[in-house]
Design a protein around this motif. Structure first.
Motif, PDB file in Angstrom:
ATOM      1  N   THR A 108       0.811  -1.122  -0.022  1.00  0.00           N
ATOM      2  CA  THR A 108      -0.024  -0.284  -0.135  1.00  0.00           C
ATOM      3  C   THR A 108       1.149   1.212   0.290  1.00  0.00           C
ATOM      4  O   THR A 108       0.570   2.192  -0.594  1.00  0.00           O
ATOM      5  CB  THR A 108      -0.979   0.018   1.167  1.00  0.00           C
ATOM      6  OG1 THR A 108      -1.741  -1.196   1.137  1.00  0.00           O
ATOM      7  CG2 THR A 108      -1.779   1.277   1.220  1.00  0.00           C
ATOM      8  N   CYS A 112       1.379   4.266  -3.110  1.00  0.00           N
ATOM      9  CA  CYS A 112       1.236   5.584  -2.852  1.00  0.00           C
ATOM     10  C   CYS A 112       2.559   6.356  -3.162  1.00  0.00           C
ATOM     11  O   CYS A 112       2.043   7.259  -3.821  1.00  0.00           O
ATOM     12  CB  CYS A 112       0.869   5.805  -1.193  1.00  0.00           C
ATOM     13  SG  CYS A 112      -0.653   5.250  -0.451  1.00  0.00           S
ATOM     14  N   GLU A 115       2.197   6.361  -7.186  1.00  0.00           N
ATOM     15  CA  GLU A 115       1.419   7.290  -7.765  1.00  0.00           C
ATOM     16  C   GLU A 115       1.616   8.818  -7.265  1.00  0.00           C
ATOM     17  O   GLU A 115       1.510   9.656  -8.267  1.00  0.00           O
ATOM     18  CB  GLU A 115      -0.090   7.020  -7.034  1.00  0.00           C
ATOM     19  CG  GLU A 115      -1.344   7.761  -7.696  1.00  0.00           C
ATOM     20  CD  GLU A 115      -1.665   7.334  -8.799  1.00  0.00           C
ATOM     21  OE1 GLU A 115      -2.731   7.769  -9.540  1.00  0.00           O
ATOM     22  OE2 GLU A 115      -0.902   6.561  -9.474  1.00  0.00           O
ATOM     23  N   ASP A 116       2.108   8.954  -6.277  1.00  0.00           N
ATOM     24  CA  ASP A 116       2.483  10.458  -5.706  1.00  0.00           C
ATOM     25  C   ASP A 116       3.779  10.838  -6.726  1.00  0.00           C
ATOM     26  O   ASP A 116       3.614  11.946  -7.191  1.00  0.00           O
ATOM     27  CB  ASP A 116       3.037  10.419  -4.159  1.00  0.00           C
ATOM     28  CG  ASP A 116       3.644  11.620  -3.718  1.00  0.00           C
ATOM     29  OD1 ASP A 116       3.182  12.747  -4.415  1.00  0.00           O
ATOM     30  OD2 ASP A 116       4.342  11.803  -2.860  1.00  0.00           O
ATOM     31  N   GLY A 153      -5.273   4.461  -7.786  1.00  0.00           N
ATOM     32  CA  GLY A 153      -3.801   4.572  -7.175  1.00  0.00           C
ATOM     33  C   GLY A 153      -2.838   3.260  -7.285  1.00  0.00           C
ATOM     34  O   GLY A 153      -1.991   3.386  -6.659  1.00  0.00           O
ATOM     35  N   TYR A 348       3.220   7.779   4.629  1.00  0.00           N
ATOM     36  CA  TYR A 348       2.008   7.776   3.647  1.00  0.00           C
ATOM     37  C   TYR A 348       0.791   7.169   4.743  1.00  0.00           C
ATOM     38  O   TYR A 348      -0.209   7.573   4.702  1.00  0.00           O
ATOM     39  CB  TYR A 348       1.844   6.751   2.679  1.00  0.00           C
ATOM     40  CG  TYR A 348       2.962   7.602   1.465  1.00  0.00           C
ATOM     41  CD1 TYR A 348       2.194   8.690   0.906  1.00  0.00           C
ATOM     42  CD2 TYR A 348       3.996   6.980   1.133  1.00  0.00           C
ATOM     43  CE1 TYR A 348       3.004   9.571  -0.204  1.00  0.00           C
ATOM     44  CE2 TYR A 348       4.847   7.894   0.006  1.00  0.00           C
ATOM     45  CZ  TYR A 348       4.052   8.851  -0.608  1.00  0.00           C
ATOM     46  OH  TYR A 348       4.784   9.437  -1.730  1.00  0.00           O
TER      47      TYR A 348
END
Length: 491
Positions: A108, A112, A115-116, A153, A348
């Motif tokens: 996960t 994150c 995608e960031d 995402g 995150y």
């Protein structure tokens, strides 16, 4: 020297000496660990001739089905029958629950970050969690992926996270594989072969099934269709029959009930990807690609690529198709970024890592480099872009010439090296031809992420085929074991 075990019932476990570190099947006093007691008794009832007969049955089954792998260091011929040791790896329900939570947490956070990085504001870099120069200098960073968001995402839809147990039995993540992780087909075929040749081993245990992977993967991929399209058209893109993992590509397409295609079977027209069929062109919504980034689109990447689809990147930018795993995931599974993953979890998710890294030192930091080079004989040195164990130096097993060569390589290019504390991988009884002997193992669980994240129960247990070796990669001559995640009442 470790104390020899008496071997229940004599035979295959006579004189068994656990390797240094944590033995998965036996306590330090020589008694079988709870989950393994009945398996140990079963193998104690066999002799070497019977176990060799069972091994031949499995090998014959693999040969009939063409289940092979590639040994790149083999001078006499690279294709071999997939090797599986018949003593299984058992994972108790409580242990699996911790792994499930820890792997979900890690993947996960990595999603994150990706995608960031590519579709967000680059917040983790801006806030100094990971150095910008380190990420953009990675061989896996892909500028062509900038500005292309992923549904949910989820850029890493299939992750293979390599996990080991240290000398105290604690789980540690050794490596993240977020591009095109392989091995799941062997997990499923190992179970089928075990159930056929050694069905009696399952009488005393309830192992979670593994034949549902195709359904899980298809559900994940369908959830990645652009705009949430219903009944999306999914294909598996393979480099072709000469690729070392082609068996797996065909296996996955068959288990999902979707088409296996090569680049020449797809065409882009007016920003949409189509598959050529005998009924004409059919629009494709999701491509599960097993082709590396640089070969995906000869227009955007390597112009000499015969494996990809001209115009695919344009279709991605137009939002008419999703490619799984996403382009550019190598920026997060670069071994140079690995030391920062625990901080990414904290950044995150606001949580402490459930499964920690192996202690790691970055060679571009002068102080860490000086300390590591001074004790290189105690550490493991890894090139950050290597795979399959290529280029890895295991300090305690290296001679002075090898250590000096590694020091020179690190000094010449510190950005491309990390060093790690040597983890004495846990061991399991494995058949050495006459009796069961300890062999080091690791575990590659597979994590699927689309609309939600799921950890497939079990994974690929890889085993070093030579006594004392810490190299478990199949491409370097390692083997495998069937992996059983047990129901609570059998743990």
């Amino acid at each position: 020297m470790a104390e020899s075990l008496p071997g229940p019932g004599g035979g295959l476990l006579d004189g068994y000496e656990p390797a240094r570190g944590f033995d998965e099947a036996f306590e330090p006093d020589g008694s079988a660990r709870g989950a393994y007691r009945r398996i140990v008794e079963r193998f104690g009832e066999l002799d070497s001739g019977e176990l060799r007969r069972l091994e031949r049955l499995v090998a014959d089954e693999f040969r009939r089905q063409g289940i092979t792998f590639t040994v790149y260091s083999d001078e006499e011929g690279t294709e071999r029958i997939w090797p599986m040791d018949l003593f299984p790896r058992l994972i108790a329900a409580a242990e699996w629950d911790e792994l499930d939570r820890g792997l979900t947490q890690r993947v996960t956070a990595l999603n994150c970050f990706l995608e960031d990085l590519y579709a967000g504001e680059g917040a983790a870099i801006a806030d100094g969690v990971v150095p910008r120069w380190l990420v953009v200098s990675s061989g896996g960073f892909e500028r062509n992926a900038m500005g292309i968001p992923a549904p949910h995402g989820a850029r890493c839809n299939v992750a293979g996270i390599d996990v080991v147990r240290d000398g105290d039995g604690r789980h540690r993540v050794l490596e993240d594989n977020l591009r095109n992780p392989s091995g799941i087909s062997y997990v499923i075929e190992n179970r089928a072969a075990m159930a056929k040749a050694c069905s009696w081993l399952f009488y005393d245990h309830a192992a979670q099934p593994v034949d549902q992977y195709g359904r899980m993967l298809r559900s994940t991929l369908e959830s990645m269709a652009p705009d949430g399209r219903s009944s999306p058209h999914v294909v598996v893109l393979t480099p072709g029959i000469f690729n070392s993992a082609y068996f797996e590509h065909a296996f996955l397409a068959r288990s999902m009930g979707v088409e296996l295609v090569e680049g020449r079977d797809l065409v882009v027209d007016d920003g949409t990807v189509y598959a050529r069929t005998i009924e004409g062109l059919i629009a494709v919504d999701v491509i599960y690609r097993r082709v590396d980034d640089s070969f995906l689109d000869p227009v955007a990447f390597r112009p000499d690529s015969m494996l990809g689809v001209p115009g695919l990147l344009g279709a991605l930018r137009a939002g008419t198709v999703t490619v799984c795993n996403a382009i550019g995931n190598g920026a997060a599974d670069d071994k140079a970024v690995y030391p920062y993953v625990p901080d990414l979890i904290r950044y995150y998710l606001g949580d402490e890592p459930i499964i920690d890294n192996v202690p790691t030192y970055v060679m571009w930091d002068p102080d860490q480099r000086a300390e590591a080079l001074g004790r290189l004989g105690e550490l493991v040195a890894k090139p950050v872009g290597g795979s399959g164990g290529a280029g890895v130096l295991i300090g305690p097993q290296a001679d002075e010439q090898e250590l000096e060569a590694a020091r020179a390589a690190i000094e010449a290019d510190p950005r491309n090296w990390i060093t790690q504390e040597t983890v004495q991988l846990s061991s399991l009884p494995s058949f050495g031809g006459e009796r069961l002997e300890p062999r080091h193992v690791d575990l590659r669980p597979f994590v699927l992420t689309g609309e939600r994240t799921e950890v497939f129960p079990g994974g690929l247990t890889r085993v070093a085929m030579r006594r004392g070796s810490l190299i478990v990669n199949s491409s370097a001559g390692g083997g495998s074991k069937d992996t059983w995640v047990l129901a609570p009442e059998y743990s």
